[in-house]
Design a protein around this motif. Structure first.
Motif, PDB file in Angstrom:
ATOM      1  N   GLY B  68       5.201   6.571  -0.536  1.00 42.37           N
ATOM      2  CA  GLY B  68       5.562   5.908   0.916  1.00 42.37           C
ATOM      3  C   GLY B  68       5.908   6.234   1.617  1.00 42.37           C
ATOM      4  N   GLN B  69       6.788   7.094   2.213  1.00 43.68           N
ATOM      5  CA  GLN B  69       7.972   7.218   3.259  1.00 43.68           C
ATOM      6  C   GLN B  69       6.627   6.907   5.058  1.00 43.68           C
ATOM      7  N   PHE B  72       4.086   3.253  10.748  1.00 39.73           N
ATOM      8  CA  PHE B  72       2.503   3.520  11.656  1.00 39.73           C
ATOM      9  C   PHE B  72       2.933   2.297  12.577  1.00 39.73           C
ATOM     10  N   GLY B 200       3.392   1.079   5.104  1.00 37.46           N
ATOM     11  CA  GLY B 200       2.720   1.135   4.679  1.00 37.46           C
ATOM     12  C   GLY B 200       2.259   0.264   3.760  1.00 37.46           C
ATOM     13  N   GLY B 201       3.517  -0.433   2.590  1.00 29.50           N
ATOM     14  CA  GLY B 201       3.647  -0.271   1.701  1.00 29.50           C
ATOM     15  C   GLY B 201       3.220  -2.203   2.114  1.00 29.50           C
ATOM     16  N   TYR B 203       1.636  -3.465   3.932  1.00 33.69           N
ATOM     17  CA  TYR B 203      -0.091  -3.573   3.965  1.00 33.69           C
ATOM     18  C   TYR B 203      -0.535  -3.834   2.270  1.00 33.69           C
ATOM     19  N   ALA B 204       0.300  -2.381   1.664  1.00 31.49           N
ATOM     20  CA  ALA B 204      -0.724  -2.419   0.110  1.00 31.49           C
ATOM     21  C   ALA B 204       0.009  -3.606  -0.340  1.00 31.49           C
TER      22      ALA B 204
END
Ligand code: PLP
Ligand code: PLP
Lengths: 365, 365
Positions: B68-69, B72, B200-201, B203-204
């Motif tokens: 997940g690196q 955005f 990303g993490g 938001y996940a």
């Protein structure tokens, strides 16, 4: 198994040369085949297949590139002296995968199908399971969200993939206790977060702290709880154990610690030996005090990569805690020998942990 | 700009049909071109180029799929009445991208080059900037780690990509205040974690709570701090503001809240109007009490997607807090009209927020 769940097999027309078993390293070489299965909303998981190892072609808007909705697992296949191939507790990995899926809003996979796929894949690429001392075939099941959509919501499309990599011995130069830096600034996970799930974001967020540890020549960081920064969680990619005054102590699973399969196996084995094992909150202060009073006898990490990794030193702010003179302790040694012995089929397996990859798993084609 | 930083342009041989401006939705349609630049350890960022919009071909071992690196950004281009194309504070986005990069151990990008790339890309696809009321071109710059390696460490290879999507009006049926569920169980981010980074993490990890909100028919969740679960952080993908007894209050940036560009613009505009704005800790208890005593006059979220989103209700455990009778307040309304007016070139721009995409940005080819 339903018709649609029959695993199709397309074999590679050419096989890659195998890397030299001396210089395998970790996660750099990949076998000739991979397993893929797709998920489509309304249709469920479908089209399980073994195909030649190949790149994925994905739209740049696929959700995995933006919102990190993903999970993964890690386990190993071992070659025995008499050339059988063994998996270590693979069912545990697929159960944990589904727990991670639940936390990350990813649809569950059929655990039996996943295990069957894994066995067939290993059978197809069985020549890739190395035989040199300490080597193994590392197996990486993972799921990524593939819907081409920029909205923050659970995806409607996923891919479940298994790739495999022959890996070298973790202890090529013999088991040497590691030095661990206790992390006071960065936090890996907090209650209510995703710490218990094996999801990319937890690893991405750990990189910055690891950079600091590398600079200070410490091998991994020990994470403290995110709320009080007092209680011990885990180490880098290992769970952590202490032997204090004859008793084994490890942080209880609390929602932010990964439920390690080596951790579970270690606890079961220690109890089998009649040792006292307690899962509870453990503060860094307690470890420091136990060390000062001479009661801290051992410490070690547990994880698929190293199995048992003795810890020789912790640095906690300016306090250096040396454990067992920086040498491996007797419990860690016995656990390492026993568990790796079971994994390689060289020791009795009282709990039926290993699962053999049978010849008949090889698909005819 | 150095020679190697000249942006190469390869135009698409065919253009896709444009979707109907009435039914654009969000993040479903993508323009004809995209920008890509690669990073290779030792060589730095190289080969910036505009190419036809196309799938990425990535090895399944690429680190983005596992650890997940990634980071955005999100911003918009607007078409003015007189057919000019404006970007809203794009430099802020690239500055924030680099702050996110730093937290996630991703090498910084040249902010001037990124802005130049963005302008050229928008110029190439300028016909994709819609003109209907409330529509815009959503722009998504992102960076993913592409090294084919299964070790947990910062990658040695990355791709920086910009894709663009024409999006519909957020308020197709007029501005309607939203209902927000205060989240008491799940945590988005904690001090020492990655909350401040657009990665990303974050938001996940938010999906599970959003699922609960959806079930209860609330539109988004309000996150509380991860330590005490008392203090307000932000709402879904917006920062949050309150008007209490004439004064505007918003949670201070504390390391776990995203530093929103609409938040910053809102604060600057309110101060420009001579209003009192305070950034400080705000507890949910305080909001409840202000509502009970009749001092809670307004609440609204700020973010690129909706710009200003009035909040009509909070549900905090069993306590329902109705704000301004569930109607949009005067401050939210004035902010919405002013900021969207500036974005569309219809209002004076006292702070020079907008950046025009000039004709000469179109590469000759
Ligand atoms: C964060 C973390 N903790 C602990 C472990 C140990 O788990 P296991 O014993 O299942 O390998 C791992 C991974 O392997 C991990 O990534
Ligand atoms: C978590 C989060 N908070 C706040 C915001 C608002 O930031 P901005 O105003 O820069 O769009 C966003 C995104 O856009 C976000 O994802």
């Amino acid at each position: 198994m339903a018709e649609e769940h029959t695993i199709q097999v397309e074999l590679a027309s050419e096989r890659k040369p195998k890397p030299n078993e001396d210089g395998l390293g970790f996660g750099r070489h990949f076998t000739d085949h991979m397993f893929i299965m797709d998920y489509t909303e309304g249709k469920g998981w479908h089209d399980p297949r073994i195909v030649p190892y190949q790149p994925l072609s994905l739209d740049p808007s696929c959700m995995i590139f933006h919102y990190g909705q993903s999970v993964f697992e890690g386990l190993k296949a071992y070659r025995t002296e008499d050339d059988r191939i063994l998996l270590f507790r693979p069912t545990q990995n697929f159960q944990r995968l589904n727990r991670s899926n639940d936390r990350m809003c990813i649809p569950a996979v059929d655990e039996d199908l996943a295990l069957e796929a894994l066995k067939q894949l290993v059978a197809v690429d069985k020549e890739w399971v190395p035989s040199a001392e300490g080597t193994s075939l590392y197996i990486r099941p993972f799921i990524i969200s593939t819907e081409p959509f920029l909205g923050v919501a659970p995806a409607h499309n996923y891919k479940f993939i298994i790739i495999m990599s022959p890996v070298g011995s973790y202890y090529a130069e013999g088991i040497k206790p590691v030095k661990i830096l206790v992390e006071n600034k960065f936090v890996r996970a907090v209650a209510g977060g995703t710490g218990e799930a094996k999801t990319g974001g937890n690893y991405a967020s750990s990189l910055k702290a690891q950079e600091v540890a590398d600079e200070k020549k410490y091998s991994q960081v020990l994470w403290l709880d995110g709320v009080e920064k007092k209680y011990i969680e885990e180490v880098g990619s290992m769970n952590v154990f202490f032997k204090i005054n004859g008793e084994i102590v490890t942080p209880a699973l609390n929602g932010s610690i990964l439920d390690g399969i080596t951790r579970k196996s270690t606890i079961e084995m220690l109890k089998h030996w009649g040792m006292k094992v307690t899962e509870r909150r453990v503060s860094m202060e307690e470890i420091y005090e136990a060390s000062q009073s001479g009661q801290l006898e051992e410490s070690f990490g547990t994880g698929t990569a190293a199995v048992i990794s003795p810890i020789g030193e912790f640095l906690w702010e300016d306090r250096k805690i040396v454990v067992n003179n920086g040498e491996i302790g007797s419990t860690a040694k016995k656990l390492y020998d026993t568990i790796t012995g079971i994994q390689r089929g060289a020791e009795p397996d009282p709990f039926n942990w290993v699962v053999e990859v049978e010849e008949q798993s090889v698909p005819v084609k």
